[in-house]
Enzyme design. Structure first.
Site, mmCIF file in Angstrom:
data_model
loop_
_atom_site.group_PDB
_atom_site.id
_atom_site.type_symbol
_atom_site.label_atom_id
_atom_site.label_comp_id
_atom_site.label_asym_id
_atom_site.label_seq_id
_atom_site.Cartn_x
_atom_site.Cartn_y
_atom_site.Cartn_z
ATOM 1 N N ARG A 93 0.832 -1.213 0.000
ATOM 2 C CA ARG A 93 0.000 0.000 0.000
ATOM 3 C C ARG A 93 0.865 1.261 0.000
ATOM 4 O O ARG A 93 0.586 2.213 -0.720
ATOM 5 C CB ARG A 93 -0.956 0.007 1.187
ATOM 6 N N ASN B 61 -6.201 -2.863 1.913
ATOM 7 C CA ASN B 61 -6.137 -4.311 2.076
ATOM 8 C C ASN B 61 -7.552 -4.867 2.140
ATOM 9 O O ASN B 61 -8.444 -4.243 2.714
ATOM 10 C CB ASN B 61 -5.411 -4.687 3.371
#
Length: 90
Positions: A20, A38
């Site tokens: 990320r 996520n």
């Protein structure tokens, strides 16, 4: 400017490897808007919007991901336009 908007689902070893963070860095470098998050099944979801050329470069980057990631599958779907002012981790 021709804006493209896609939702990507990235599968493989993509959680716990900085995916990320590095995705956000790449998106900001390319001037894209959207988010990365996520998913509970171990995948990562990316919603991104930007110019066609930058989106193509971003898709190529997502196919590999950061150094510690191991992307096994990248799914891409067209998405409706949205109103983000930056690219963020959610």
């Amino acid at each position: 400017m021709y804006q493209k908007c896609y939702k990507f689902t990235v599968s493989g070893t993509v959680q716990g490897v900085g995916f990320r963070y590095f995705t956000t860095m790449k998106a900001n470098e390319l001037g894209l808007l959207g988010y990365v998050k996520n998913l509970s099944n171990g995948d990562v979801e990316v919603l991104a919007s930007g110019d066609k050329r930058e989106m193509e470069a971003f898709e190529c980057w997502l196919e590999k991901g950061p150094r510690l990631a191991n992307v096994s599958k990248l799914k891409k779907e067209e998405a409706d336009s949205f109103s983000f002012t930056d690219f963020q981790i959610t």
